[in-house]
Structures are given as structure tokens and as C-alpha cells.
Design a protein around this motif. Structure first.
Motif, mmCIF file in Angstrom:
data_model
loop_
_atom_site.group_PDB
_atom_site.id
_atom_site.type_symbol
_atom_site.label_atom_id
_atom_site.label_comp_id
_atom_site.label_asym_id
_atom_site.label_seq_id
_atom_site.Cartn_x
_atom_site.Cartn_y
_atom_site.Cartn_z
ATOM 1 N N ALA A 149 34.804 68.925 90.684
ATOM 2 C CA ALA A 149 34.118 69.097 89.403
ATOM 3 C C ALA A 149 34.760 70.205 88.574
ATOM 4 N N GLY A 150 35.931 70.681 88.987
ATOM 5 C CA GLY A 150 36.607 71.745 88.271
ATOM 6 C C GLY A 150 37.660 71.223 87.308
ATOM 7 N N ASP A 202 37.514 55.357 86.173
ATOM 8 C CA ASP A 202 37.040 53.981 86.334
ATOM 9 C C ASP A 202 36.300 53.780 87.654
ATOM 10 N N ARG A 203 36.491 54.724 88.598
ATOM 11 C CA ARG A 203 35.901 54.566 89.937
ATOM 12 C C ARG A 203 34.633 55.395 90.143
ATOM 13 N N ILE A 204 34.516 56.507 89.428
ATOM 14 C CA ILE A 204 33.352 57.366 89.664
ATOM 15 C C ILE A 204 32.671 57.689 88.340
ATOM 16 N N ASP A 205 31.372 57.923 88.411
ATOM 17 C CA ASP A 205 30.604 58.254 87.215
ATOM 18 C C ASP A 205 29.905 59.585 87.430
ATOM 19 N N ARG A 206 28.658 59.555 87.840
ATOM 20 C CA ARG A 206 27.919 60.796 88.065
ATOM 21 C C ARG A 206 27.856 61.090 89.560
ATOM 22 N N ASP A 207 27.545 62.340 89.910
ATOM 23 C CA ASP A 207 27.414 62.669 91.325
ATOM 24 C C ASP A 207 26.129 62.056 91.873
ATOM 25 N N SER A 258 33.021 62.807 82.045
ATOM 26 C CA SER A 258 33.248 63.876 81.071
ATOM 27 C C SER A 258 34.060 65.014 81.683
ATOM 28 N N VAL A 259 33.754 65.369 82.906
ATOM 29 C CA VAL A 259 34.503 66.422 83.593
ATOM 30 C C VAL A 259 35.984 66.068 83.658
ATOM 31 N N LEU A 260 36.262 64.826 84.013
ATOM 32 C CA LEU A 260 37.653 64.389 84.141
ATOM 33 C C LEU A 260 38.333 64.285 82.783
ATOM 34 N N GLU A 261 37.569 64.010 81.744
ATOM 35 C CA GLU A 261 38.160 63.996 80.400
ATOM 36 C C GLU A 261 38.594 65.411 80.014
ATOM 37 N N ASP A 311 28.929 67.209 74.838
ATOM 38 C CA ASP A 311 28.397 66.841 76.150
ATOM 39 C C ASP A 311 27.487 67.969 76.644
ATOM 40 N N ALA A 312 26.257 67.639 76.945
ATOM 41 C CA ALA A 312 25.269 68.666 77.304
ATOM 42 C C ALA A 312 25.679 69.447 78.546
ATOM 43 N N TYR A 313 26.159 68.741 79.559
ATOM 44 C CA TYR A 313 26.548 69.420 80.808
ATOM 45 C C TYR A 313 27.731 70.344 80.576
ATOM 46 N N LEU A 314 28.764 69.859 79.899
ATOM 47 C CA LEU A 314 29.964 70.663 79.685
ATOM 48 C C LEU A 314 29.688 71.843 78.761
ATOM 49 N N SER A 315 28.900 71.631 77.718
ATOM 50 C CA SER A 315 28.609 72.730 76.793
ATOM 51 C C SER A 315 27.821 73.832 77.484
#
Length: 322
Positions: free
Chosen positions: A180-181, A244-249, A258-261, A287-291
Motif C-alpha cells: 500500500a506504499g 486489473d487484478r486487485i481492487d480494495r483490501d 488509487s494507491v497504484l495510480e 480520492d478520500a483515502y489518499l487525501s
């Protein structure tokens, strides 16, 4: 469902000790480590933890191994690698000391680590120091399990890749604890390069991505990963493949797409393409999480972009010969 994926259904059955050593891993990550040791690993290949820190993750994994019906604690070994000290470049916390802070005359928490892991010392092999010095470049023993919580820099990741990922075989399990980094894009594009040869266990366990090697990995793929032999555009494409393979934890708390973007922005940033990096990062501020959790990342990328000369500035400098 993958073999590793079946472990997700066992989370509720795990009761870890309340007084686990200090760790920066979440409860879910610790439980998954326990379940791997208890129900999956055999000890037939190297079991390796890169970045043991204060010992909480080591304890959870070792406890599972000690209760496993197949792991032989007399012959099997859990290899724990870390600086086991605080200081510049170690990314270690003073909370890793029993006292919660570094003694005035000693920056090593190795003795504290050993006390905490006392019940498991008979099958725990500790490697203290810089990974480039404590790992053996001649060791080709297959790795059965690799917990990676140490690749905070490209330099260290190269060592991880060259000396540990190169020893993966079919059946090897890898956990990337820092997935997630966004500042660690080598974890993301290297996973993209490995996708044809692995199965992702399921949704990330908080910040950890777990996968198992299911097909032999060609030597040239591992070589390219180790040598960072990919263009920026290739890396972005590889990260897109992971998106394309993972979305949320699995707790629905971390939006990995979003993290990967944002990780893509750091690919460009580390290549010196600061304008491109900010163009990738800027839309993600909504993005709420990233902000909420990565405000310093946006500030870093925006600052680098602001300092980068514009195309016109570069043209003028070339024209006047400066």
C-alpha cells in the motif's frame, strides 16, 4: 479459490497472544502469518522474513510454525533479517526497544528482539545488519516463503530480488507487506512482471499482498526485475496489469487501484519526469483515502513539479547556451 485463499476463511479461528511484541503490522496481517505457519508452510525450503523489526510478525509466524503438524522445529529454520538497530537508513522505530526509546549508549534492539522471541530461538536464525552483507550471494537454496517488509529503497529491493526472489520456485509464497506504499513502485511493477507465473491469494490483507508461484519463472524475467530493466512506460503498463487484478483490501478500507495510480506517479518522479508525475497525481487528490493518508506524497510531487523548468525555459537555456 487459490490454496492461499482458503486461509482467509480461517481468520476468525485465530487467537494470538495479547502481549505480542511491538509491530507495525495489523492484526489481520499477523493472523495471516500465523495461518501460513500453522497450515501451509513445511520447512522444505527456506522460510525467510526480511524486515523483522520489533518481532511481532516474526512471533506470529514462528508460533504458527511451532504448532504445525508438518514443520520440524528440530531441523527447520525461520530466517529473520533486519538491521536490528535504529538510525539513518534503517526505517526502524524506537518503539522496537522494550523501554520504548533508544538507550543513550546503544542503538541496537537485537537483545530485546531475542528476549521477545525466546520460545522460538531454537529454530530461529537471526541475520543482523545490512542485507547486502548478511545475505549470501552464493546461496541458491529454494525459498519456500518470503515475507518482504524491508524493501523501502530501490537499493534494498535490488538485493531482495537478486538474492531471494531469484530463488523462487513453483509453490513459493511471497508476502509484500508494503504494497500500500505508493513510494515503493518497484514492488508494484515487479509484481506486474510476475503475473503470468503467480496466483494472487485474494484481496490484499490490509497493506499486504500475498501470492504463490504457480509456474516456473524464466530467468530473463527475474534478471530484468533485478536490473530494473524496464522503461517508464513499461512500468506503468505493468502496474496497470496489477490494477486489473486487485481492487480494495479485504477489509474494504484501502482502495488499491488509487494507491497504484499514485505509485505510477512515483515511477515518473524517480525518473526525473516531474511534470508527468504531477499530471498523474493531481487528479488523485479527490480520492478520500489518499487525501487523508498521503497528503505528504502530493506535496512532494507538487513541489518537484514546481521546481522543474518549463519547456520554454529549457528552450531559452539551450538557445543562450546555459
Amino acid at each position: 479459490m487459490t490454496k492461499l485463499g482458503r486461509l482467509y476463511s480461517l481468520f476468525d479461528s485465530v487467537e494470538l497472544p495479547e502481549n505480542l511484541p511491538y509491530t507495525q503490522c495489523s492484526t489481520w496481517e499477523l493472523e495471516f502469518l500465523y495461518l501460513l505457519g500453522r497450515h501451509h508452510l513445511t520447512g522444505q525450503g527456506r522460510i525467510v522474513e526480511l524486515g523483522s523489526g520489533g518481532g511481532g510478525s516474526t512471533y506470529a509466524l514462528a508460533l504458527g510454525l511451532s504448532e504445525s503438524p508438518v514443520f520440524d522445529t528440530r531441523k527447520g529454520r525461520l530466517h529473520a533479517y533486519d538491521f536490528f538497530r535504529v538510525g539513518k537508513g534503517t526505517f526502524a522505530s524506537e518503539k522496537f526497544f522494550d523501554s520504548g526509546h533508544k538507550p543513550a549508549d546503544d542503538n541496537s534492539f537485537l537483545d530485546d528482539f531475542k528476549r521477545r522471541l525466546g520460545p522460538f530461538l531454537p529454530f530461529l536464525e537471526i541475520h543482523a545488519g545490512d542485507l547486502w552483507q548478511t545475505s549470501d550471494p552464493e546461496d541458491t537454496t529454494p525459498v519456500e516463503f518470503l515475507h518482504i517488509d524491508i524493501a523501502k529503497t530501490a537499493r534494498v529491493f535490488r538485493c531482495v530480488s537478486e538474492r531471494f526472489l531469484s530463488r523462487m520456485q513453483v509453490g513459493t509464497v511471497v508476502l509484500h507487506q508494503d504494497f500500500a506504499g505508493p513510494r515503493l513502485p518497484w514492488l508494484h511493477h515487479s509484481t506486474g512482471a510476475l503475473l503470468p507465473y503467480i496466483e494472487i491469494a485474494g484481496p490484499p490483507i490490509r497493506s499486504t499482498l500475498a501470492f504463490e508461484v504457480t509456474k516456473p519463472i524464466p530467468a530473463d524475467v527475474l534478471k530484468r526485475i533485478t536490473e530494473d530493466d524496464y522503461t517508464v512506460d513499461e512500468k506503468l503498463t505493468l502496474i496497470s496489469a496489477v490494477q486489473d487484478r486487485i481492487d480494495r483490501d479485504h477489509t474494504d478500507g484501502i482502495p488499491f487501484k488509487s494507491v497504484l495510480e499514485l505509485s505510477k506517479a512515483y515511477v515518473a518522479h524517480y525518473d526525473g519526469q516531474h511534470r508527468r508525475a504531477w499530471s498523474l497525481a493531481k487528479p488523485l487528490q479527490s480520492d478520500a483515502y489518499l487525501s487523508r493518508t498521503r497528503a505528504d506524497h502530493f506535496e512532494q510531487l507538487k513541489k518537484a513539479y514546481a521546481k522543474e523548468p518549463s519547456f520554454l525555459d529549457k528552450l531559452v537555456r539551450r538557445t543562450v547556451g546555459r
